[in-house]
Design a protein around this motif. Structure first.
Motif, mmCIF file in Angstrom:
data_model
loop_
_atom_site.group_PDB
_atom_site.id
_atom_site.type_symbol
_atom_site.label_atom_id
_atom_site.label_comp_id
_atom_site.label_asym_id
_atom_site.label_seq_id
_atom_site.Cartn_x
_atom_site.Cartn_y
_atom_site.Cartn_z
ATOM 1 N N TYR A 239 -63.300 8.080 22.735
ATOM 2 C CA TYR A 239 -62.813 9.433 23.027
ATOM 3 C C TYR A 239 -63.729 10.488 22.414
ATOM 4 O O TYR A 239 -64.133 11.443 23.076
ATOM 5 C CB TYR A 239 -61.384 9.589 22.510
ATOM 6 N N SER A 240 -64.062 10.286 21.133
ATOM 7 C CA SER A 240 -64.834 11.319 20.430
ATOM 8 C C SER A 240 -66.245 11.449 21.006
ATOM 9 O O SER A 240 -66.750 12.564 21.178
ATOM 10 C CB SER A 240 -64.883 11.019 18.934
ATOM 11 N N THR A 241 -66.882 10.321 21.323
ATOM 12 C CA THR A 241 -68.231 10.418 21.892
ATOM 13 C C THR A 241 -68.187 10.992 23.300
ATOM 14 O O THR A 241 -69.088 11.748 23.695
ATOM 15 C CB THR A 241 -68.931 9.043 21.907
ATOM 16 N N PHE A 242 -67.150 10.669 24.052
ATOM 17 C CA PHE A 242 -66.994 11.228 25.393
ATOM 18 C C PHE A 242 -66.846 12.749 25.341
ATOM 19 O O PHE A 242 -67.532 13.482 26.061
ATOM 20 C CB PHE A 242 -65.780 10.592 26.075
ATOM 21 N N MET A 243 -65.976 13.222 24.460
ATOM 22 C CA MET A 243 -65.747 14.668 24.335
ATOM 23 C C MET A 243 -67.013 15.375 23.828
ATOM 24 O O MET A 243 -67.361 16.462 24.290
ATOM 25 C CB MET A 243 -64.567 14.958 23.417
ATOM 26 N N HIS A 244 -67.709 14.730 22.888
ATOM 27 C CA HIS A 244 -68.938 15.315 22.362
ATOM 28 C C HIS A 244 -70.007 15.397 23.461
ATOM 29 O O HIS A 244 -70.713 16.406 23.590
ATOM 30 C CB HIS A 244 -69.444 14.494 21.174
ATOM 31 N N GLY A 245 -70.107 14.335 24.258
ATOM 32 C CA GLY A 245 -71.063 14.334 25.357
ATOM 33 C C GLY A 245 -70.765 15.418 26.375
ATOM 34 O O GLY A 245 -71.675 16.084 26.880
ATOM 35 N N ALA B 197 -61.977 6.628 28.979
ATOM 36 C CA ALA B 197 -63.335 6.661 28.439
ATOM 37 C C ALA B 197 -63.764 5.269 27.997
ATOM 38 O O ALA B 197 -64.929 4.872 28.202
ATOM 39 C CB ALA B 197 -63.406 7.639 27.269
ATOM 40 N N ARG B 198 -62.881 4.509 27.403
ATOM 41 C CA ARG B 198 -63.221 3.154 26.948
ATOM 42 C C ARG B 198 -63.502 2.220 28.121
ATOM 43 O O ARG B 198 -64.316 1.303 28.007
ATOM 44 C CB ARG B 198 -62.125 2.603 26.050
ATOM 45 N N VAL B 199 -62.824 2.442 29.242
ATOM 46 C CA VAL B 199 -63.138 1.662 30.449
ATOM 47 C C VAL B 199 -64.579 1.928 30.867
ATOM 48 O O VAL B 199 -65.261 1.026 31.366
ATOM 49 C CB VAL B 199 -62.149 2.031 31.594
ATOM 50 N N ASN B 200 -65.059 3.127 30.615
ATOM 51 C CA ASN B 200 -66.430 3.510 30.978
ATOM 52 C C ASN B 200 -67.421 3.349 29.826
ATOM 53 O O ASN B 200 -68.533 3.879 29.880
ATOM 54 C CB ASN B 200 -66.446 4.957 31.477
ATOM 55 N N GLY B 201 -67.035 2.663 28.771
ATOM 56 C CA GLY B 201 -67.962 2.320 27.695
ATOM 57 C C GLY B 201 -68.176 3.391 26.647
ATOM 58 O O GLY B 201 -69.185 3.385 25.963
ATOM 59 N N LEU C 223 -50.523 12.628 24.300
ATOM 60 C CA LEU C 223 -50.543 11.808 25.517
ATOM 61 C C LEU C 223 -51.827 12.040 26.309
ATOM 62 O O LEU C 223 -52.445 11.094 26.800
ATOM 63 C CB LEU C 223 -49.327 12.125 26.388
ATOM 64 N N TRP C 224 -52.238 13.317 26.407
ATOM 65 C CA TRP C 224 -53.499 13.618 27.097
ATOM 66 C C TRP C 224 -54.653 12.888 26.431
ATOM 67 O O TRP C 224 -55.496 12.291 27.102
ATOM 68 C CB TRP C 224 -53.781 15.112 27.081
ATOM 69 N N ILE C 225 -54.693 12.939 25.102
ATOM 70 C CA ILE C 225 -55.791 12.316 24.367
ATOM 71 C C ILE C 225 -55.782 10.799 24.565
ATOM 72 O O ILE C 225 -56.838 10.178 24.744
ATOM 73 C CB ILE C 225 -55.722 12.706 22.880
#
Length: 118
Positions: free
Chosen positions: A76-82, A69-73, A60-62
């Motif tokens: 999930y994986s690229t957001f976490m990596h960043g 994250a998708r709202v911000n372009g 659920l957290w993920i």
């Protein structure tokens, strides 16, 4: 040798089963054998699902982080990596809470992740 009388102990044992099986459907709440089996299964399910719950909550957290994250372009994986590249050490529980309660702060975190990826 004297015999063991266990009327009170037996009654207590049966009464405990009756209380634990209250609300069960059909034989699970009507016959002693059905109650015993149903309560035993219920305890097994409770033990198993205490562990399953941890997996489901993490999922659920993920999902919440991914949606925000998708709202911000970002995915999930690229957001976490960043975030990892930027040195932000927030766990998924906190990130999900921020995504759920405070969109502006999450947008700032997404910008930090984008800068770290660039």
């Amino acid at each position: 040798m004297a015999r063991v009388k266990r009327a009170m102990a037996g009654r207590k044992k049966r009464q405990t089963l009756v209380e634990r099986s209250k609300g069960y459907y059909g034989v699970g709440s009507r016959t002693f054998r059905g109650m015993k089996e149903q309560v035993q299964h219920s305890l097994q399910y409770a033990y198993r699902d205490r562990r399953t719950k941890k997996r489901e909550i993490r999922g659920l957290w993920i999902q919440r982080i991914n949606a925000a994250a998708r709202v911000n372009g970002l995915s999930y994986s690229t957001f976490m990596h960043g975030l990892k590249l930027a040195g932000v050490e927030l766990d998924r529980k906190v990130l999900a809470q921020i995504a759920y309660e405070d969109e502006a702060t999450f947008a700032d975190l997404a910008e930090v992740a984008k800068k770290a990826l660039a």
